[in-house]
Scaffold this motif. Structure first.
Motif, PDB file in Angstrom:
ATOM      1  N   VAL A   1      54.515   9.540  58.677  1.00 11.48           N
ATOM      2  CA  VAL A   1      55.295   8.749  59.614  1.00 11.48           C
ATOM      3  C   VAL A   1      54.342   8.217  60.684  1.00 11.48           C
ATOM      4  O   VAL A   1      53.568   8.981  61.276  1.00 11.48           O
ATOM      5  CB  VAL A   1      56.401   9.591  60.275  1.00 11.48           C
ATOM      6  N   ALA A   2      54.379   6.917  60.921  1.00  7.42           N
ATOM      7  CA  ALA A   2      53.435   6.290  61.851  1.00  7.42           C
ATOM      8  C   ALA A   2      53.947   6.330  63.297  1.00  7.42           C
ATOM      9  O   ALA A   2      55.137   6.519  63.564  1.00  7.42           O
ATOM     10  CB  ALA A   2      53.185   4.845  61.434  1.00  7.42           C
ATOM     11  N   ASP A   3      52.998   6.128  64.211  1.00 11.55           N
ATOM     12  CA  ASP A   3      53.296   5.922  65.626  1.00 11.55           C
ATOM     13  C   ASP A   3      54.095   7.063  66.256  1.00 11.55           C
ATOM     14  O   ASP A   3      55.077   6.845  66.954  1.00 11.55           O
ATOM     15  CB  ASP A   3      54.049   4.598  65.821  1.00 11.55           C
ATOM     16  N   ARG A   4      53.665   8.279  65.990  1.00 14.94           N
ATOM     17  CA  ARG A   4      54.279   9.445  66.620  1.00 14.94           C
ATOM     18  C   ARG A   4      53.223  10.206  67.410  1.00 14.94           C
ATOM     19  O   ARG A   4      52.043  10.189  67.070  1.00 14.94           O
ATOM     20  CB  ARG A   4      54.903  10.366  65.574  1.00 14.94           C
ATOM     21  N   THR A   5      53.645  10.879  68.472  1.00 12.66           N
ATOM     22  CA  THR A   5      52.742  11.658  69.323  1.00 12.66           C
ATOM     23  C   THR A   5      53.210  13.099  69.365  1.00 12.66           C
ATOM     24  O   THR A   5      54.391  13.369  69.621  1.00 12.66           O
ATOM     25  CB  THR A   5      52.707  11.086  70.751  1.00 12.66           C
ATOM     26  N   PHE A   6      52.303  14.014  69.101  1.00 13.49           N
ATOM     27  CA  PHE A   6      52.623  15.437  69.123  1.00 13.49           C
ATOM     28  C   PHE A   6      52.908  15.889  70.547  1.00 13.49           C
ATOM     29  O   PHE A   6      52.088  15.697  71.446  1.00 13.49           O
ATOM     30  CB  PHE A   6      51.451  16.227  68.541  1.00 13.49           C
ATOM     31  N   GLN A   7      54.086  16.467  70.750  1.00  7.75           N
ATOM     32  CA  GLN A   7      54.487  16.949  72.071  1.00  7.75           C
ATOM     33  C   GLN A   7      53.949  18.372  72.245  1.00  7.75           C
ATOM     34  O   GLN A   7      54.657  19.357  72.040  1.00  7.75           O
ATOM     35  CB  GLN A   7      56.005  16.908  72.206  1.00  7.75           C
ATOM     36  N   ILE A   8      52.682  18.454  72.637  1.00 10.16           N
ATOM     37  CA  ILE A   8      51.985  19.733  72.671  1.00 10.16           C
ATOM     38  C   ILE A   8      52.577  20.686  73.703  1.00 10.16           C
ATOM     39  O   ILE A   8      52.402  21.902  73.618  1.00 10.16           O
ATOM     40  CB  ILE A   8      50.478  19.495  72.936  1.00 10.16           C
ATOM     41  N   GLN A   9      53.302  20.161  74.666  1.00 11.80           N
ATOM     42  CA  GLN A   9      53.913  21.003  75.687  1.00 11.80           C
ATOM     43  C   GLN A   9      55.302  21.489  75.270  1.00 11.80           C
ATOM     44  O   GLN A   9      55.983  22.170  76.039  1.00 11.80           O
ATOM     45  CB  GLN A   9      54.012  20.231  77.011  1.00 11.80           C
ATOM     46  N   ASN A  10      55.708  21.175  74.035  1.00 15.58           N
ATOM     47  CA  ASN A  10      57.075  21.506  73.609  1.00 15.58           C
ATOM     48  C   ASN A  10      57.082  22.034  72.165  1.00 15.58           C
ATOM     49  O   ASN A  10      57.877  21.626  71.344  1.00 15.58           O
ATOM     50  CB  ASN A  10      57.971  20.272  73.713  1.00 15.58           C
ATOM     51  N   VAL A  11      56.196  22.986  71.873  1.00 12.10           N
ATOM     52  CA  VAL A  11      56.129  23.546  70.526  1.00 12.10           C
ATOM     53  C   VAL A  11      57.271  24.545  70.355  1.00 12.10           C
ATOM     54  O   VAL A  11      57.429  25.475  71.155  1.00 12.10           O
ATOM     55  CB  VAL A  11      54.772  24.226  70.280  1.00 12.10           C
ATOM     56  N   VAL A  12      58.062  24.349  69.303  1.00 11.37           N
ATOM     57  CA  VAL A  12      59.259  25.180  69.107  1.00 11.37           C
ATOM     58  C   VAL A  12      59.295  25.880  67.754  1.00 11.37           C
ATOM     59  O   VAL A  12      60.255  26.594  67.452  1.00 11.37           O
ATOM     60  CB  VAL A  12      60.541  24.340  69.278  1.00 11.37           C
TER      61      VAL A  12
END
Length: 281
Positions: free
Chosen positions: A236-247
């Protein structure tokens, strides 16, 4: 102390049936409503039912779908809606060196692993994990158009989210695996079928657990900046890993790698991999 009477037992049994029905309905609704997505380019949402899921096993083998196993597995990962008065959960700051998971390592672990196999899509593969030893094992088959097994973290205790901003990735200490290629997945969304931030890795070749023939523990480093965002093994393109919200975390063993390419180190049949520890680095 007063025992449970016949009428009470009947009531409890009826309540158990209601709970099981609600869990099944909730799982089906959660999965059904997240099996489609809108690509970043705004194209029409489409169901994930392409050749990745339709590919038959070489002999076109079909087996009965195990609905109850589907309910047992999927219900462990679907959280009910948050009540207005329940609060927003806790945020935990993770530093390099912090342990995220170890078998029987704590009295109050943040999570345990539970199996999530291709039965959720009608497949016939099956696996299980012993959280006392970290041994994950089972049998993978492409019958019913399947071909993957996995383990996924249960919802973090206390609805905790992990802020891993100070970390570069996750170290996985493991043993066994027979040289096969697995996927490690980090999740930054509680959606059942949300984005899987995926990194492939090859387990060491060697013999059975505990033998002194090269099958001892190894440590695999999986950097966050090398992750591939996927849904059902499609990038999936154009996504950013939300490193402050790992669940959540997940490990999978699949016939497919990415975008229809086959896993070069995949074989049907029995497998076994021992997860000894997950550590931030």
């Amino acid at each position: 102390e007063k025992g449970i009477g016949k009428g009470d037992a009947t009531t409890i049994a009826a309540l158990d049936m209601v709970v099981a029905f609600v869990c099944a309905a909730w799982c089906l609704l959660a999965i059904q409503t997240t099996t489609a997505f809108v690509p970043p380019d705004g194209a029409k949402a489409r169901r994930i039912d392409d050749h990745l899921l339709r590919a038959e096993s070489p002999d076109g083998e079909r087996r009965p779908w195990e609905f109850l196993r589907f309910v047992r597995q999927s219900s462990k990962f679907v959280s009910p809606p948050t009540l207005p008065f329940a609060g927003s959960g806790r945020r935990r700051t993770v530093m390099p060196g912090d342990s995220l998971y170890s078998p029987s390592g704590r009295a109050d672990p943040l999570f345990s692993f539970a199996p999530l196999d291709d039965v959720v899509m009608g497949g016939a593969s099956s696996s299980g994990i012993d959280n006392n030893t970290g041994i994950w094992s089972g049998t993978v088959t492409t019958a019913n158009s399947g071909g993957f097994v996995g383990i996924r973290s249960t919802p973090f205790r206390g609805r905790t989210t992990l802020d891993m901003t100070a970390c570069a990735g996750v170290e996985v200490k493991l043993r066994g695996g027979g040289g096969r290629r697995y996927k490690f997945i980090a999740r930054d969304s509680a959606e059942f079928n949300g984005i899987c931030w995926t990194t492939s890795f090859d387990a060491a070749r060697g013999g059975a657990f505990g033998r002194r023939d090269g099958s001892g523990p190894i440590v695999v480093r999986l950097p966050f900046d090398g992750q591939v965002p996927t849904i059902f093994a499609k990038t999936v393109a154009d996504r950013t890993f939300q490193i402050q919200n790992v669940v959540g975390f997940q490990i999978a063993y699949s016939k497919f790698e990415y975008d229809g390419d086959l896993n070069p180190n995949f074989a049907e049949g029995d497998f076994s991999l021992q997860i000894l520890e997950l550590t931030a680095y």
